[in-house]
Design an enzyme around this catalytic site. Structure first.
Site, PDB file in Angstrom:
ATOM      1  N   HIS A 194       0.025  -6.204  21.294  1.00 44.67           N
ATOM      2  CA  HIS A 194      -0.306  -7.149  22.358  1.00 44.67           C
ATOM      3  C   HIS A 194      -1.634  -7.868  22.095  1.00 44.67           C
ATOM      4  O   HIS A 194      -1.756  -9.071  22.314  1.00 44.67           O
ATOM      5  CB  HIS A 194      -0.365  -6.427  23.708  1.00 44.67           C
ATOM      6  CG  HIS A 194      -0.672  -7.356  24.815  1.00 44.67           C
ATOM      7  ND1 HIS A 194       0.291  -8.093  25.440  1.00 44.67           N
ATOM      8  CD2 HIS A 194      -1.850  -7.748  25.338  1.00 44.67           C
ATOM      9  CE1 HIS A 194      -0.270  -8.870  26.321  1.00 44.67           C
ATOM     10  NE2 HIS A 194      -1.584  -8.686  26.290  1.00 44.67           N
ATOM     11  N   GLU A 436      17.393  -8.777  16.069  1.00 45.59           N
ATOM     12  CA  GLU A 436      16.192  -8.034  15.688  1.00 45.59           C
ATOM     13  C   GLU A 436      16.496  -6.565  15.400  1.00 45.59           C
ATOM     14  O   GLU A 436      15.611  -5.773  15.154  1.00 45.59           O
ATOM     15  CB  GLU A 436      15.116  -8.175  16.765  1.00 45.59           C
ATOM     16  CG  GLU A 436      15.586  -7.960  18.179  1.00 45.59           C
ATOM     17  CD  GLU A 436      14.506  -8.225  19.230  1.00 45.59           C
ATOM     18  OE1 GLU A 436      13.321  -8.344  18.885  1.00 45.59           O
ATOM     19  OE2 GLU A 436      14.869  -8.285  20.419  1.00 45.59           O
ATOM     20  N   ASP A 460      10.514  -6.987  15.330  1.00 48.58           N
ATOM     21  CA  ASP A 460      11.309  -5.764  15.451  1.00 48.58           C
ATOM     22  C   ASP A 460      12.221  -5.562  14.244  1.00 48.58           C
ATOM     23  O   ASP A 460      12.394  -4.437  13.785  1.00 48.58           O
ATOM     24  CB  ASP A 460      12.144  -5.806  16.737  1.00 48.58           C
ATOM     25  CG  ASP A 460      11.311  -5.400  17.939  1.00 48.58           C
ATOM     26  OD1 ASP A 460      10.596  -4.381  17.831  1.00 48.58           O
ATOM     27  OD2 ASP A 460      11.346  -6.096  18.959  1.00 48.58           O
ATOM     28  N   CYS A 507      11.618 -16.275  15.650  1.00 46.90           N
ATOM     29  CA  CYS A 507      10.514 -16.300  16.612  1.00 46.90           C
ATOM     30  C   CYS A 507       9.542 -15.138  16.435  1.00 46.90           C
ATOM     31  O   CYS A 507       8.640 -14.965  17.240  1.00 46.90           O
ATOM     32  CB  CYS A 507      11.043 -16.374  18.038  1.00 46.90           C
ATOM     33  SG  CYS A 507      12.026 -14.939  18.481  1.00 46.90           S
TER      34      CYS A 507
HETATM   35  C1  PEP Z   1      10.292  -9.963  17.686  1.00 48.45           C
HETATM   36  O1  PEP Z   1      10.652  -8.794  17.799  1.00 48.45           O
HETATM   37  O2  PEP Z   1      10.184 -10.551  16.591  1.00 48.45           O
HETATM   38  C2  PEP Z   1       9.926 -10.759  18.872  1.00 48.45           C
HETATM   39  C3  PEP Z   1       9.679 -12.039  18.767  1.00 48.45           C
HETATM   40  O3  PEP Z   1       9.834 -10.142  20.062  1.00 48.45           O
HETATM   41  P1  PEP Z   1       8.667  -9.134  20.521  1.00 48.45           P
HETATM   42  O4  PEP Z   1       7.507  -9.287  19.591  1.00 48.45           O
HETATM   43  O5  PEP Z   1       8.337  -9.537  21.924  1.00 48.45           O
HETATM   44  O6  PEP Z   1       9.350  -7.798  20.430  1.00 48.45           O
HETATM   45 MG    MG Z   2      11.341  -7.971  19.642  1.00 47.65          MG
END
Ligand code: PEP
Ligand code: MG
Length: 589
Positions: A194, A436, A460, A507
């Site tokens: 985070h 993911e 992930d 993403c």
């Molecule tokens: C990811 O897992 O790449 C993602 C974009 O989601 P988060 O980082 O919120 O798990």
């Molecule tokens: Mg994720």
């Protein structure tokens, strides 16, 4: 004094120079002063005074945060106000002052310790999480009793402070929005934690996972933070300082150069256009999305909505926020990701027990499918907001086609309800799956037949395919985005998506990594979604190469044996093709 170099994980790039400010390290040395019978009333009055002062302070901060960031962030402090009004705690202190006849500071600190220890051992997740609120408020009250400075983060006036902490909770980073903090350094955390995501959204450099930062650094030390290489230099020598000052200037020049790109498309020299969008966690980031020339939002993480509050958000609250975001970035699209609870994102008001392995446990779509009462509120709101712009919806953590079908069944129920209620929504709302989980990546051909698009969540996907906990700094060296296994999975997802004629985006944080952009481009991605500040450089890189070259680069990268080889090769090709765009901000040399 010799400079000391610490190494951590570069989590948000950029260079910052300034004095260290240690967060959460204040120590109160409180001795048990005996008081006389006649001073008891005075001590109680001092305690009541401190409570009133603390209340004013919290209200003041709450007001300021509401003005600067919006009311949802200010609500974090409601829980703090509740602690202040806790009659049992207050009575406990008063009774003990009368009985034990010690100064109020000492009695209060003892009562605080007792509360913290009792709450820390409670089974109930929600109550256990109150510990940080009790601690926060407790320290504030103590500071007022001792006559020390008020809020250490918000009220520190010095310019260019570098915040050093063991870790930073979401509520703590939220209160730093737009303050005079120019970098984060933390002992724990990883590239996708985070703190890292927040630092990128605040556009400040961050080095996480330093392990010994709070031991080696003391308040006021001059620090250089190089978020690209993960280096923190304590009390640098003049020569080092000069080198980094120059690097900082170069980064600023580079940023200015990118301003001209704002209106231009991300189009290769041989006319392949990809979409470069931005990731957001908060609607407050929209101006930054627009400023950096992103074409819409490829990932709107909605967990923030549910955090730091004592109730669940209503359908109306969801709807208002989604409508606002949709309208603000129109005519570009906004991909709303439904609730991704669990893993590293815990929400206090949902009484979810901690799993033995949170990332493998009851998280994201698994939780939502088990709790349609909560999930459908969000789905209905997204549908309702879909008439106000280009909204798209995606589900996190889909591991196979069945989960997508189950989620879509619930969505269909919501559509039917809205039809009955005569409420409008966009019938053609695109519904995609985040890919993911390796099982979804491997069966992407099956899922593609029933999804409108894919968005690859590499944060992930990397951790699951390489069996590397994304938040554990001890194994961060194994967390390799360029690992051949990851690249092969990405290729499989893109090919499967294209075979079914759906668009495929990415993403995860990897999408904003300049060193891998050519490989990703060459693999055929249609959309890259990244932190807003990364958009200009990635756009410029895409515009500086041909798709034909990128495809060759990707093909060769896929034939390599290790992540290191891929990185080296891709870097070398980048240096050859666009030497003017890189290396300038590498101050470590
Ligand atoms: C990811 O897992 O790449 C993602 C974009 O989601 P988060 O980082 O919120 O798990
Ligand atoms: Mg994720």
């Amino acid at each position: 004094m010799n400079e000391i170099i610490l190494k951590g994980i570069g989590a948000a790039s950029g260079v910052a120079i300034g004095p260290a400010f240690l967060f959460g390290k204040e120590e109160f040395r409180i001795s048990p002063h005996k008081i006389s019978e006649t001073s008891i009333a005075l001590e109680i009055a001092r305690f009541e005074d401190a409570l009133i002062k603390t209340r004013h302070e919290i209200l003041e901060i709450q007001k300021r945060i509401a003005e600067e960031m919006g009311t949802e962030h200010a609500e974090i402090f409601d829980a703090h106000l509740l602690v202040l009004e806790d009659r049992t705690l207050i009575e406990d202190v008063i009774v003990r002052i009368k009985k034990e006849k010690f100064c109020v500071e000492y009695i209060f600190s003892e009562v605080l310790k007792k509360y913290v220890s009792v709450f820390s051992r409670i089974e109930d997740e929600y109550l256990r999480e109150r510990v940080s609120d009790i601690n926060d408020v407790g320290k504030r009250i103590l500071r007022n009793l001792l006559g020390e400075k008020k809020n250490i983060v918000v009220d520190v006036d010095a310019e260019n402070l570098i915040l050093v902490a063991n870790d930073l909770a979401p509520s703590e980073t939220a209160s730093m929005y737009k303050k005079n903090i120019v970098a984060f350094v933390t002992d724990i955390g990883s590239r996708t934690s985070h703190t890292a995501i927040m630092a990128k959204s605040l556009e400040i450099p961050a080095v996480v996972g330093v392990e010994v930062a709070t031991q080696k650094i003391i308040n006021g030390d001059i620090l250089i933070v190089d978020g690209k290489t993960g280096t923190v230099i304590i009390n640098p020598e003049k020569e080092t300082l000069d080198r980094y000052e120059t690097a900082k200037l170069k980064i600023n020049v580079q940023k200015e150069r990118f301003v001209n790109l704002k209106e231009l498309p991300a189009e290769t020299k041989d006319n392949r256009e990809v979409l470069i969008a931005a990731n957001i966690e908060l609607p407050e980031e929209i101006p930054s999305v627009i400023e950096h020339g992103a074409r819409g939002i490829g990932l709107y993480r909605t967990e923030y909505f549910y955090m730091n509050r004592t109730d669940l958000p209503s359908e109306e609250e969801h709807y208002q926020a989604y409508r606002h975001v949709a309208q603000a970035v129109s005519p570009h699209h906004v991909v709303i990701r439904t609730l991704d609870l669990g893993g590293d994102k815990f929400l206090s008001q949902l009484h979810v027990p901690r799993d033995m392995h949170p990332f493998l446990g009851w998280r994201a779509i698994r939780f939502c499918l088990a709790r349609p009462d909560i999930f459908k509120i969000q789905l209905r709101a997204i549908l309702r907001a879909s008439v106000h712009g280009q909204l798209k919806l995606m589900y996190p953590m889909i591991s196979g086609i069945e989960e997508l079908r189950q989620a879509n069944n619930l969505l269909e129920e919501c559509r039917n309800e809205l039809r009955k209620e005569d409420i409008r929504f966009d019938d053609n709302l695109e519904v995609g799956a985040m890919i993911e989980v390796p099982s979804a990546a491997i069966t992407a051909d099956i899922i593609a037949k029933e999804a409108d698009f894919f968005s690859i969540g590499t944060n992930d996907l990397i951790q699951y395919s390489l069996a590397v906990d994304r938040t554990n700094e001890k194994i961060a060296y194994l967390y390799e985005p360029a690992h051949p296994a990851v690249l092969k999975l990405i290729k499989n997802i893109i090919d499967a998506g294209h075979k079914s004629e759906i668009w495929v985006g990415i993403c995860g944080e990897m999408s904003g990594d300049p060193e891998l952009v050519l490989v990703l481009l060459g693999l055929g991605l249609d959309e890259f979604s990244m932190p807003p500040a990364s958009v200009p450089l990635i756009k410029q890189l895409v515009r500086s190469v041909s798709y034909k070259d990128a495809k060759k680069i990707a093909e060769y990268a896929l034939s390599l044996s290790t992540g290191k080889e891929v990185e080296e090769y891709s870097n070398q090709r980048l240096q050859e093709l666009v030497p003017e765009l890189l290396g300038e901000n590498d101050a470590s040399k």
